[in-house]
Design a protein around this motif. Sequence first.
Motif, PDB file in Angstrom:
ATOM      1  N   MET A  27       2.172   4.129 -12.225  1.00 30.24           N
ATOM      2  CA  MET A  27       2.128   4.092 -10.783  1.00 30.24           C
ATOM      3  C   MET A  27       1.073   4.702 -10.190  1.00 30.24           C
ATOM      4  SD  MET A  27       5.268   5.776  -8.280  1.00 30.24           S
ATOM      5  CE  MET A  27       6.161   4.509  -8.276  1.00 30.24           C
ATOM      6  N   THR A  28       0.057   3.759  -9.655  1.00 31.87           N
ATOM      7  CA  THR A  28      -1.297   4.151  -9.160  1.00 31.87           C
ATOM      8  C   THR A  28      -1.223   4.248  -7.604  1.00 31.87           C
ATOM      9  OG1 THR A  28      -1.751   2.067  -9.088  1.00 31.87           O
ATOM     10  CG2 THR A  28      -2.697   3.420 -11.109  1.00 31.87           C
ATOM     11  N   ILE A  29      -2.119   4.870  -7.032  1.00 29.75           N
ATOM     12  CA  ILE A  29      -2.475   5.000  -5.624  1.00 29.75           C
ATOM     13  C   ILE A  29      -2.176   3.415  -4.904  1.00 29.75           C
ATOM     14  CG2 ILE A  29      -3.752   5.658  -3.556  1.00 29.75           C
ATOM     15  CD1 ILE A  29      -4.587   7.977  -5.199  1.00 29.75           C
ATOM     16  N   GLN A  30      -2.759   2.597  -5.809  1.00 33.08           N
ATOM     17  CA  GLN A  30      -2.762   1.250  -5.255  1.00 33.08           C
ATOM     18  C   GLN A  30      -1.301   0.787  -5.162  1.00 33.08           C
ATOM     19  OE1 GLN A  30      -5.588  -0.815  -4.576  1.00 33.08           O
ATOM     20  NE2 GLN A  30      -4.244  -2.662  -4.375  1.00 33.08           N
ATOM     21  N   MET A  31      -0.712   1.137  -6.298  1.00 31.60           N
ATOM     22  CA  MET A  31       0.677   0.250  -6.526  1.00 31.60           C
ATOM     23  C   MET A  31       1.684   1.015  -5.293  1.00 31.60           C
ATOM     24  SD  MET A  31       3.578   1.019  -9.482  1.00 31.60           S
ATOM     25  CE  MET A  31       2.367   0.104 -10.726  1.00 31.60           C
ATOM     26  N   VAL A  32       1.370   2.371  -4.989  1.00 24.27           N
ATOM     27  CA  VAL A  32       2.113   2.774  -4.008  1.00 24.27           C
ATOM     28  C   VAL A  32       1.707   2.310  -2.700  1.00 24.27           C
ATOM     29  CG1 VAL A  32       2.513   5.110  -2.466  1.00 24.27           C
ATOM     30  CG2 VAL A  32       2.358   5.097  -5.308  1.00 24.27           C
ATOM     31  N   GLY A  33       0.684   1.950  -2.439  1.00 26.09           N
ATOM     32  CA  GLY A  33       0.186   1.268  -1.098  1.00 26.09           C
ATOM     33  C   GLY A  33       0.802  -0.223  -1.056  1.00 26.09           C
ATOM     34  N   GLU A  34       0.883  -0.661  -2.202  1.00 30.39           N
ATOM     35  CA  GLU A  34       1.173  -2.026  -2.070  1.00 30.39           C
ATOM     36  C   GLU A  34       2.957  -2.053  -2.103  1.00 30.39           C
ATOM     37  OE1 GLU A  34      -2.094  -4.233  -4.757  1.00 30.39           O
ATOM     38  OE2 GLU A  34      -0.214  -4.207  -5.535  1.00 30.39           O
ATOM     39  N   LEU A  35       3.598  -1.331  -2.754  1.00 26.04           N
ATOM     40  CA  LEU A  35       4.963  -1.105  -2.496  1.00 26.04           C
ATOM     41  C   LEU A  35       5.447  -0.761  -1.050  1.00 26.04           C
ATOM     42  CD1 LEU A  35       5.985   0.952  -5.763  1.00 26.04           C
ATOM     43  CD2 LEU A  35       6.815  -1.556  -5.036  1.00 26.04           C
ATOM     44  N   PHE A  36       4.599   0.208  -0.339  1.00 26.62           N
ATOM     45  CA  PHE A  36       4.718   0.237   1.221  1.00 26.62           C
ATOM     46  C   PHE A  36       4.443  -0.972   1.779  1.00 26.62           C
ATOM     47  CE2 PHE A  36       3.910   5.163   0.773  1.00 26.62           C
ATOM     48  CZ  PHE A  36       5.149   5.592   1.720  1.00 26.62           C
ATOM     49  N   LEU A  70      -3.502  11.258  -9.458  1.00 35.89           N
ATOM     50  CA  LEU A  70      -2.806  12.493  -8.913  1.00 35.89           C
ATOM     51  C   LEU A  70      -4.078  13.481  -8.601  1.00 35.89           C
ATOM     52  CD1 LEU A  70      -0.562  14.342  -8.326  1.00 35.89           C
ATOM     53  CD2 LEU A  70      -0.632  15.018 -10.799  1.00 35.89           C
ATOM     54  N   PHE A  71      -5.146  13.634  -9.791  1.00 36.33           N
ATOM     55  CA  PHE A  71      -6.238  14.297  -9.254  1.00 36.33           C
ATOM     56  C   PHE A  71      -6.917  14.018  -8.046  1.00 36.33           C
ATOM     57  CE2 PHE A  71      -5.425  15.657 -14.094  1.00 36.33           C
ATOM     58  CZ  PHE A  71      -5.299  16.859 -13.706  1.00 36.33           C
ATOM     59  N   ARG A  72      -7.134  12.601  -8.030  1.00 43.55           N
ATOM     60  CA  ARG A  72      -7.879  11.960  -6.714  1.00 43.55           C
ATOM     61  C   ARG A  72      -7.212  12.435  -5.648  1.00 43.55           C
ATOM     62  NH1 ARG A  72      -8.035   6.147  -6.761  1.00 43.55           N
ATOM     63  NH2 ARG A  72      -8.735   6.373  -4.518  1.00 43.55           N
ATOM     64  N   SER A  73      -5.914  12.460  -5.562  1.00 48.32           N
ATOM     65  CA  SER A  73      -5.086  12.611  -4.382  1.00 48.32           C
ATOM     66  C   SER A  73      -5.304  14.022  -3.830  1.00 48.32           C
ATOM     67  CB  SER A  73      -3.710  12.017  -4.547  1.00 48.32           C
ATOM     68  OG  SER A  73      -2.838  13.345  -5.427  1.00 48.32           O
ATOM     69  N   MET A  74      -5.405  14.723  -5.087  1.00 49.03           N
ATOM     70  CA  MET A  74      -5.510  16.413  -4.853  1.00 49.03           C
ATOM     71  C   MET A  74      -6.872  16.659  -4.231  1.00 49.03           C
ATOM     72  SD  MET A  74      -3.681  17.790  -8.200  1.00 49.03           S
ATOM     73  CE  MET A  74      -4.001  19.400  -7.977  1.00 49.03           C
ATOM     74  N   ASN A  75      -7.950  15.968  -4.702  1.00 46.08           N
ATOM     75  CA  ASN A  75      -9.534  16.358  -4.594  1.00 46.08           C
ATOM     76  C   ASN A  75     -10.187  15.333  -3.502  1.00 46.08           C
ATOM     77  OD1 ASN A  75      -9.050  18.736  -6.275  1.00 46.08           O
ATOM     78  ND2 ASN A  75      -9.239  17.180  -7.971  1.00 46.08           N
ATOM     79  N   ASP A  76      -9.877  14.397  -3.441  1.00 44.71           N
ATOM     80  CA  ASP A  76     -10.625  13.344  -2.486  1.00 44.71           C
ATOM     81  C   ASP A  76     -10.068  13.134  -1.340  1.00 44.71           C
ATOM     82  OD1 ASP A  76     -11.681  10.827  -1.494  1.00 44.71           O
ATOM     83  OD2 ASP A  76     -11.599   9.869  -3.407  1.00 44.71           O
ATOM     84  N   PRO A  77     -10.726  13.761  -0.470  1.00 48.84           N
ATOM     85  CA  PRO A  77     -10.328  13.489   1.072  1.00 48.84           C
ATOM     86  C   PRO A  77     -10.265  11.988   1.597  1.00 48.84           C
ATOM     87  CG  PRO A  77     -12.901  14.136   0.887  1.00 48.84           C
ATOM     88  CD  PRO A  77     -12.185  14.135  -0.491  1.00 48.84           C
ATOM     89  N   ASN A  88       6.421  14.131   0.861  1.00 44.47           N
ATOM     90  CA  ASN A  88       5.150  13.510   0.373  1.00 44.47           C
ATOM     91  C   ASN A  88       5.265  12.124   0.310  1.00 44.47           C
ATOM     92  OD1 ASN A  88       6.302  12.748  -2.217  1.00 44.47           O
ATOM     93  ND2 ASN A  88       6.176  14.816  -2.891  1.00 44.47           N
ATOM     94  N   VAL A  89       4.092  11.434  -0.301  1.00 44.12           N
ATOM     95  CA  VAL A  89       3.821   9.995  -0.400  1.00 44.12           C
ATOM     96  C   VAL A  89       5.062   9.381  -1.066  1.00 44.12           C
ATOM     97  CG1 VAL A  89       2.379   7.902  -0.554  1.00 44.12           C
ATOM     98  CG2 VAL A  89       1.501  10.081   0.292  1.00 44.12           C
ATOM     99  N   VAL A  90       5.516   9.838  -2.117  1.00 38.61           N
ATOM    100  CA  VAL A  90       6.395   9.022  -2.973  1.00 38.61           C
ATOM    101  C   VAL A  90       7.823   9.181  -2.723  1.00 38.61           C
ATOM    102  CG1 VAL A  90       7.393   8.605  -5.498  1.00 38.61           C
ATOM    103  CG2 VAL A  90       4.900   9.145  -5.052  1.00 38.61           C
ATOM    104  N   GLN A  91       7.990  10.458  -1.939  1.00 36.63           N
ATOM    105  CA  GLN A  91       9.347  10.614  -1.402  1.00 36.63           C
ATOM    106  C   GLN A  91       9.496   9.657  -0.123  1.00 36.63           C
ATOM    107  OE1 GLN A  91       8.788  14.924  -0.302  1.00 36.63           O
ATOM    108  NE2 GLN A  91       9.820  15.700  -2.231  1.00 36.63           N
TER     109      GLN A  91
END
Lengths: 277, 277, 277
Positions: A27-36, A70-77, A88-91
């Motif tokens: 489950m990547t950030i890309q996948m989360v975006g596509e599921l949204f 997960l690390f990207r989401s924690m550190n990449d603005p 949060n985003v998955v919730q």
Amino acid sequence: MSYQTLSLRRDGRILYVDIDNGPLNLMTIQMVGELFDLAGKLVFDQETGVVVLGSANPEFFIAHFDLDDLFRSMNDPDVPQSKYPDINVVQALSTMWEALPQVTIGLVDGIVRGGGLEFLLATHMRFATPRSRFCLPETSGGFLPTGGGTTRLALHIGPARAREVLLSARDFSGEEAAAYGMVNRALPADGIRAYVDDLARRAAARSAGSVAAVNQVLTKVLGGAVDAQFAGFAVENEAMRALLGIPAVQEHLRKLAELQDVEHERDLPATIAGAAR
Amino acid sequence: MSYQTLSLRRDGRILYVDIDNGPLNLMTIQMVGELFDLAGKLVFDQETGVVVLGSANPEFFIAHFDLDDLFRSMNDPDVPQSKYPDINVVQALSTMWEALPQVTIGLVDGIVRGGGLEFLLATHMRFATPRSRFCLPETSGGFLPTGGGTTRLALHIGPARAREVLLSARDFSGEEAAAYGMVNRALPADGIRAYVDDLARRAAARSAGSVAAVNQVLTKVLGGAVDAQFAGFAVENEAMRALLGIPAVQEHLRKLAELQDVEHERDLPATIAGAAR
Amino acid sequence: MSYQTLSLRRDGRILYVDIDNGPLNLMTIQMVGELFDLAGKLVFDQETGVVVLGSANPEFFIAHFDLDDLFRSMNDPDVPQSKYPDINVVQALSTMWEALPQVTIGLVDGIVRGGGLEFLLATHMRFATPRSRFCLPETSGGFLPTGGGTTRLALHIGPARAREVLLSARDFSGEEAAAYGMVNRALPADGIRAYVDDLARRAAARSAGSVAAVNQVLTKVLGGAVDAQFAGFAVENEAMRALLGIPAVQEHLRKLAELQDVEHERDLPATIAGAAR
């Protein structure tokens, strides 16, 4: 609708959505975006009555949330964050799927762990083969499932069995998942598709009015749990922020991020135990 | 910590507590006091992560509350009483154990009835062998389980199955207890210790922060049941005072008090039926 | 007490009530009236401790609500109607039975569908043979179960399994009904009567005080669901009025009313599917 991490196939009023994201179905950030994005379109899609959520990967339904992301989401603005500390985003994603006007059905014939299992718990009905493996490994890494999974598990299967799943952090078979109420029932590998297809066709034949009426009654009857659900989400978030702030937890996760491959993920509980040494 | 009715053994962060109180493992006033004392110490014991509650007696986990001590508690002004009419001593004890920061696991391989079963229902997770026997015999004596057991049973297994357990007052096997949700699952006699030990070791390996976070979410999510639980306790108490005031109920209990031996307790439902004639 | 649609037999403090209303045991307006009358008498009947609800028909427990009477109740001003928009007659009937001071036990060894299953869900305990068939066919006709069944199903078995039963509109076996929690357990055809008789005798031997105390605790503990239950009833009614106002739904029901015979009712889901063509 065309996505990088999801394969879509339509059969009349049924939309088959297969998770299709590399050898682990992470489950990547890309996948989360596509599921949204898909959920947003479904809200207005009156042609689709039923969504069957499956996997294009014969071994992994969803391995878990991608640790690199997960690390990207924690550190990449530049990674989008929830603006609200209590959800949060998955919730938010799982709650949006839970509220879809369509009937959603999860079909699991493989490994589903972590954020993937948390997302699965938000489908309306869930079925699994005996060989499937269900796992929430988070506490063995020093944190807890935070995509609504700790909350939904408690609501779905009660505290005694939820604690066993959460604290053992072991793999549960499809039969165990059915006995504990994580899925509606376990079905043999050579029968699960026919069973889910039949159920999907039946549900797709129901009038929009009937489905909406059933949803309204269930929402009303079980609505007392809504406040509890959001209160649970808030506690998940608060705890997660505290636990991810612990250097040892981060270090452990960084070790695991290097082991995100098919071989190490097959027996993830053993991999985690090894990395903790 | 040294007790007359409990045998303690430590293995790393796991504390094994075996009920060890004579041929019937009767729950006596002494045992209640020691379980309170132990719980009080556990609240401040950061070295213990998991408590496994078992029995040193191969046949009885806990037979039930000692009837001689029940009469003492009713008539002897020196026996400590709850100062609050809405919560009695066993309800307070079980609720204190339920709130422990440790992970508590009940391991049943024998007979557990009455107050013993009520106390067991307050552990966080519960496992039993098929040959185990679960029974709430109270209604067959003209009263009802009043250690929180009527309340917790309704919350754990729902009204239809709770009524069957409460009103039949018969022995249920470990398999039946699992099917009804009184325990997480039934496990074979030659496998239950290994299963519980493995679960205990896993839970003991979790960080205090992870366990506390899981507890917080579950408490928040299921917190709506807290008011219901205490309201149930109050009704249990009120009913118990009324029913124990009935001379025929007291006379029946006095007859049973004389039959508190291994032979009569093996098939307690039959003993109670015989005494009622 | 003598009724046209119910056969009564007494054995000590146990009242056996067998549904006995023609080849299909259809729930007619007459039957509803008699079940109200019987409940009204039971409220004041201290000689009866247990009511066992069964069927005099070897094949049908209750086929469903009589469609001819449904049309009569919609169109004939002489048929008594609920004066309250938020609770209809079957909801009121089932809720009155649920509140009886007696212990009620449903014994199913046959087909129970629609309004019959909705009524059954209001008994205190329920048992079924494997060959029994449980079905809520309403959504396949364009409406939804409106005798409290959508609401009680959600409360008894949770949303995921309730949606499967409601939206599949298929027959579920007694084993499936037990696994999903619609009944306490499935019992073999040659053992169910002995099991229920034994349970009834045990419950009948309990003092009125014990039974009342158990009821009070359960009511208190699960009382949080009462508001939810009545809110669910109101939504059922509102939706039903809207859906029955759709000409196609009425036309479909009129077609089915002509097929209310044993042959077409044996596989009612297939009959409904055929009529929808």
